[in-house]
Design an enzyme around this catalytic site. Structure first.
Site, PDB file in Angstrom:
ATOM      1  N   ASP A  57     104.545  52.924 152.820  1.00 22.49           N
ATOM      2  CA  ASP A  57     103.192  52.580 153.180  1.00 22.49           C
ATOM      3  C   ASP A  57     102.305  53.339 152.197  1.00 22.49           C
ATOM      4  O   ASP A  57     102.574  54.483 151.873  1.00 22.49           O
ATOM      5  CB  ASP A  57     103.014  53.084 154.624  1.00 22.49           C
ATOM      6  CG  ASP A  57     101.610  52.962 155.102  1.00 22.49           C
ATOM      7  OD1 ASP A  57     100.760  52.502 154.331  1.00 22.49           O
ATOM      8  OD2 ASP A  57     101.375  53.344 156.257  1.00 22.49           O
ATOM      9  N   TRP A 467     104.846 105.946 143.367  1.00 18.44           N
ATOM     10  CA  TRP A 467     103.621 105.259 142.937  1.00 18.44           C
ATOM     11  C   TRP A 467     102.903 104.773 144.195  1.00 18.44           C
ATOM     12  O   TRP A 467     103.290 103.785 144.805  1.00 18.44           O
ATOM     13  CB  TRP A 467     103.984 104.078 142.033  1.00 18.44           C
ATOM     14  CG  TRP A 467     102.816 103.358 141.438  1.00 18.44           C
ATOM     15  CD1 TRP A 467     101.908 102.575 142.096  1.00 18.44           C
ATOM     16  CD2 TRP A 467     102.428 103.322 140.059  1.00 18.44           C
ATOM     17  NE1 TRP A 467     100.985 102.064 141.219  1.00 18.44           N
ATOM     18  CE2 TRP A 467     101.286 102.501 139.956  1.00 18.44           C
ATOM     19  CE3 TRP A 467     102.946 103.902 138.892  1.00 18.44           C
ATOM     20  CZ2 TRP A 467     100.651 102.243 138.738  1.00 18.44           C
ATOM     21  CZ3 TRP A 467     102.306 103.638 137.684  1.00 18.44           C
ATOM     22  CH2 TRP A 467     101.170 102.818 137.615  1.00 18.44           C
ATOM     23  N   ASP A 468     101.828 105.485 144.545  1.00 19.10           N
ATOM     24  CA  ASP A 468     101.158 105.225 145.828  1.00 19.10           C
ATOM     25  C   ASP A 468      99.903 104.376 145.636  1.00 19.10           C
ATOM     26  O   ASP A 468      99.377 104.235 144.519  1.00 19.10           O
ATOM     27  CB  ASP A 468     100.796 106.576 146.460  1.00 19.10           C
ATOM     28  CG  ASP A 468     100.778 106.531 147.972  1.00 19.10           C
ATOM     29  OD1 ASP A 468     100.687 105.431 148.541  1.00 19.10           O
ATOM     30  OD2 ASP A 468     100.849 107.617 148.589  1.00 19.10           O
ATOM     31  N   ASP A 538     104.586 105.628 156.757  1.00 21.59           N
ATOM     32  CA  ASP A 538     104.169 107.019 156.943  1.00 21.59           C
ATOM     33  C   ASP A 538     104.590 107.524 158.318  1.00 21.59           C
ATOM     34  O   ASP A 538     104.416 108.701 158.621  1.00 21.59           O
ATOM     35  CB  ASP A 538     102.650 107.145 156.785  1.00 21.59           C
ATOM     36  CG  ASP A 538     102.254 107.312 155.328  1.00 21.59           C
ATOM     37  OD1 ASP A 538     103.139 107.558 154.493  1.00 21.59           O
ATOM     38  OD2 ASP A 538     101.050 107.200 155.026  1.00 21.59           O
TER      39      ASP A 538
HETATM   40  C1  GLA Z   1     100.272 108.220 151.490  1.00 26.14           C
HETATM   41  C2  GLA Z   1     101.781 108.200 151.442  1.00 26.14           C
HETATM   42  C3  GLA Z   1     102.329 109.513 151.895  1.00 26.14           C
HETATM   43  C4  GLA Z   1     101.781 110.622 151.040  1.00 26.14           C
HETATM   44  C5  GLA Z   1     100.270 110.591 151.059  1.00 26.14           C
HETATM   45  C6  GLA Z   1      99.680 111.561 150.084  1.00 26.14           C
HETATM   46  O1  GLA Z   1      99.807 108.255 152.788  1.00 26.14           O
HETATM   47  O2  GLA Z   1     102.279 107.152 152.206  1.00 26.14           O
HETATM   48  O3  GLA Z   1     103.736 109.511 151.871  1.00 26.14           O
HETATM   49  O4  GLA Z   1     102.256 110.463 149.734  1.00 26.14           O
HETATM   50  O5  GLA Z   1      99.766 109.308 150.732  1.00 26.14           O
HETATM   51  O6  GLA Z   1      98.306 111.559 150.075  1.00 26.14           O
END
Ligand code: GLA
Length: 717
Positions: A57, A467-468, A538
């Site tokens: 269709d 590396w956050d 965390d």
């Molecule tokens: C974040 C990370 C933690 C720590 C803090 C440091 O919250 O998840 O494991 O590294 O930053 O400021």
């Protein structure tokens, strides 16, 4: 394998246990099937069953379009949306041709699954085009011969002579009409990836992140399952995104009752200017069909993520047992304090000491110095080099924390370059944890980060980087982009970040990188492509971790999850669990410590030492073996159990949330054993057949307080 049948224009993609069937009808690309593997010659019959072979269709309301767009009476969710030069959004994509290639090409500037040689996979590319506007699309589908994962992406090109705007880009897959439920991973900071299961109604169910990161709140993952699907049986259709930015994922039930699941860009925060000649590459989406329950999904995803998403030297190596100083000291440390913790770590057998936040600028709290990646000699006499060398003298590697994408308003970097952060002129720059986000879409910002991080890595023997990235985008716009392109900022940010990660990780191939985002706020295949492990949460509370690790394990392998033993009362919940329990739960991921080892009792240190010895002996099983969930803590009054199996070794960990007096015995049945073989756990004095362990199972600990655990290690005879 990919087969093309010219007479009926059908493409049959066959993975080890799935099939995906596409066809061209009146120049339109349709999806006819996705599910259990079909024999090669069953395809004709399937078309007749669908009823598609007979009729066509011209209205698309009921057609299973592979790239649903706004055209010909299609009213469902769209996978590709444009605003044409004339202001309308009609898009009639018509089939142009195909190519079947050996192997898989990398995606330009984006993380993606890969092959190590061309014989491992086949890729089907299909070209579609809208003649009126010149919007051209190349779809790419990769079938891996040894992995049950279908990888899919799309390139959009402007082959016309006028610009258009791309406003949504999704990868869509159809499911057979049926009753389904949805599983997704809901969360928040310190409560990531809590598995949720809800019924799929007759409308649309969607999750998304528009935070500029995949985020804590929703993970880029969704599974559609049958109501009776359990860990061990039932259909699962799942998808994930190889991307770390904002996303949307959803499922839409159309009028023919066939759900369409889609994952892709988050259109709230995405559109893209397409000048004549421009090319836009979508992120990759991964799709898995499993006929054998949620463990079936995990058993397909885990090896794939471990071996065809993660890369680099550390991909297949045993991960080091680390001790991290964050929860031990927070910002309050100096050289002596760190060395005291590290010494104890070395005594119990730890292999890596990680110095977390607070080593740079004048950072004694979270209100300053991000961006100033120069060591604070006042706090760390002798700098990073001295502490790193001292740690090496203790026979441990040294690791360092960075949060390179961020800038504190109180920093030399911000004072020098106030325009380097994402912001909107004339509006407040919303701070979160007292910080702003650098504009990673800018080349000079990317170059600054590459240079400053590389400089630190070259200055000392640094073997590991955490590396956050600790906040999400509020005014997430680049002042460098012209107004009509401002909405490109978030994706340009991701491309910039990926460039930085590619440069740094390839310049330092020996370094083990672990990503982090306020814990697990960017736990996705995009980050895992650059960094093979992620700090899971965390929240280090053992009880909470049984849930967080359970949810995470639905798609991500244990080798990707950081899991540390921390102090009691736990810093996030105030809960007290025994040292043994904390160790046993942390063994569900990449094991480490995150407490002041110099202050622990001799008894706890002895427990820690034993746990370290056990992890060293068994970590190949834990990190590379098959992981099976045996009991789901979201359902069984908090009781949980999981199993690792590799060759002849089977490790089982059981966790009891709360004890009851005079309890009913609770049992946990093992999975995937050889029924005829005998399995022996010498330490616990158990010797039983695989059949007995799978059919009768082990009894859960019924005494010993709340939050009790027990680990069994069986060897098959
Ligand atoms: C974040 C990370 C933690 C720590 C803090 C440091 O919250 O998840 O494991 O590294 O930053 O400021």
């Amino acid at each position: 394998m990919i087969q093309y049948n010219e007479s009926n224009m059908l493409f049959h993609l066959q993975g080890p246990t799935y099939s995906y069937l596409l066809g061209v009808k009146n120049d339109v690309l349709m999806q006819y099937y996705w599910g259990g593997r079909l024999p090669s010659d069953a395809v004709e019959g399937l078309l007749e069953l669908r009823g598609e072979a007979a009729s066509f269709d011209t209205a698309h309301s009921r057609h299973p379009l592979v790239v649903p767009t706004q055209e010909k009476g299609y009213f469902g969710q769209r996978a590709l949306c444009v605003v044409n030069p004339e202001g309308d959004d009609v898009l009639s994509l018509r089939y142009q041709g195909y190519r079947i290639l050996s192997g898989k090409k990398p995606l330009c500037g984006l993380p993606a699954s890969y092959v190590e040689n061309e014989t491992e996979a086949d890729t089907l590319e299909i070209d579609l085009k809208d003649e009126l506007t010149g919007v051209a699309v190349t779809l790419s589908f990769t079938v891996f011969h040894a992995y049950d994962v279908l990888a899919r992406s799309m390139q959009v090109k402007n082959e016309g002579d006028k610009p258009f705007k791309l406003t949504d880009v999704q990868s869509a897959m159809r499911l057979p009409a049926d009753k389904y439920e949805i599983i997704h991973l809901k969360g928040a900071w310190a409560r990531e990836r809590q598995a949720r299961r809800v019924a799929l109604g007759e409308g649309t169910y969607a999750i998304k992140s528009r935070r500029g990161a995949s985020g804590h709140e929703n993970n880029p993952f969704m599974a559609i399952v049958k109501p009776h699907t359990t860990e061990d049986q039932g259909d699962v259709y799942a998808m994930t995104h190889v991307y770390s930015g904002s996303f949307s994922a959803g499922v839409d039930v159309g009028i023919d009752n066939e759900p369409t699941m889609m994952i892709g860009m988050c259109s709230d925060v995405f559109n893209w200017d397409m000048a004549p000649g421009a090319v836009f590459q979508s992120p990759e989406a991964l799709f898995v069909y499993a006929p054998d329950g949620l463990n079936g999904l995990s058993h397909r995803m885990h090896p794939f993520v471990r071996q065809r998403i993660c890369r680099g030297k550390w991909r297949d190596l045993p991960r080091p047992i680390l001790v991290n100083n964050w929860e031990a000291t927070y910002f309050g440390f100096n050289y002596d304090k760190l060395i005291a913790i590290a010494k104890r770590g070395a005594e119990i057998g730890c292999e890596l000491f990680v110095l977390d936040d607070g080593w740079f600028g004048k950072r004694d709290s979270d209100n300053c110095s991000l961006g100033d990646w120069v060591v604070n000699e006042g706090k760390l006499d002798g700098g990073i080099k001295r502490i790193a060398e001292s740690i090496n003298e203790l026979a441990m590697q040294f690791g360092l924390w960075f949060e390179p994408e961020m800038v504190s308003p109180d920093s030399d970097l911000y004072r020098a370059h106030p325009d380097w952060c994402l912001h909107v002129d004339g509006r407040d720059r919303t701070e979160c944890r007292n910080q702003l986000i650098l504009d990673m879409s800018r080349k000079e910002v990317q170059d600054y980060i590459i240079e400053i991080v590389s400089g630190v890595l070259r200055s000392a023997p640094i073997s590991y980087v955490k590396w956050d990235m600790n906040r999400n985008m509020a005014e997430g716009f680049s002042c460098m982009l012209p107004a009509q392109q401002r909405m490109e900022t978030q994706h340009r940010y991701m491309l910039g970040l990926y460039r930085v990660l590619e440069e740094i990780t390839s310049a330092f191939p020996e370094v083990l990188f672990e990503s982090c985002s306020g814990g697990g706020g960017r736990f996705d295949c995009g980050m895992l492509y650059y960094m093979p492990q992620t700090w899971t949460s965390d929240d280090t509370d053992a009880r909470e971790r049984t849930r967080i690790q359970y949810g995470t394990s639905l798609i991500y392998p244990c080798s990707a999850m950081g899991a540390h033993v921390s102090a009691v009362p736990n810093h996030q919940t105030g809960r007290i669990a025994s040292f043994q329990t904390r160790c046993d739960v942390a063994m569900g991921g990449n094991f480490g410590f995150e407490l002041d080892l110099s202050k622990q009792t001799e008894e706890d240190l002895a427990t820690a030492k034993k746990a370290v010895e056990m992890v060293k002996k068994l970590r190949t099983v834990m990190q590379q073996g098959e992981y099976t969930r045996l009991l789901n803590p979201f359902e069984n009054e908090g009781r949980a159990a999981w199993q690792f199996t590799r060759e002849n070794t089977v490790i089982v960990c059981v966790y009891v949330d709360h004890q009851q007096p005079n309890p009913q015995p609770h049992r946990v049945k093992l999975a995937g054993l050889d029924p005829e073989a005998v399995y022996t756990d010498a330490e616990n004095g158990i010797s039983a057949s695989g059949a007995a362990l799978m059919n009768l199972g082990l009894i859960m600990p019924s005494y010993g307080g709340d939050f009790a655990t027990k680990v069994y290690v069986f060897e098959k005879k």
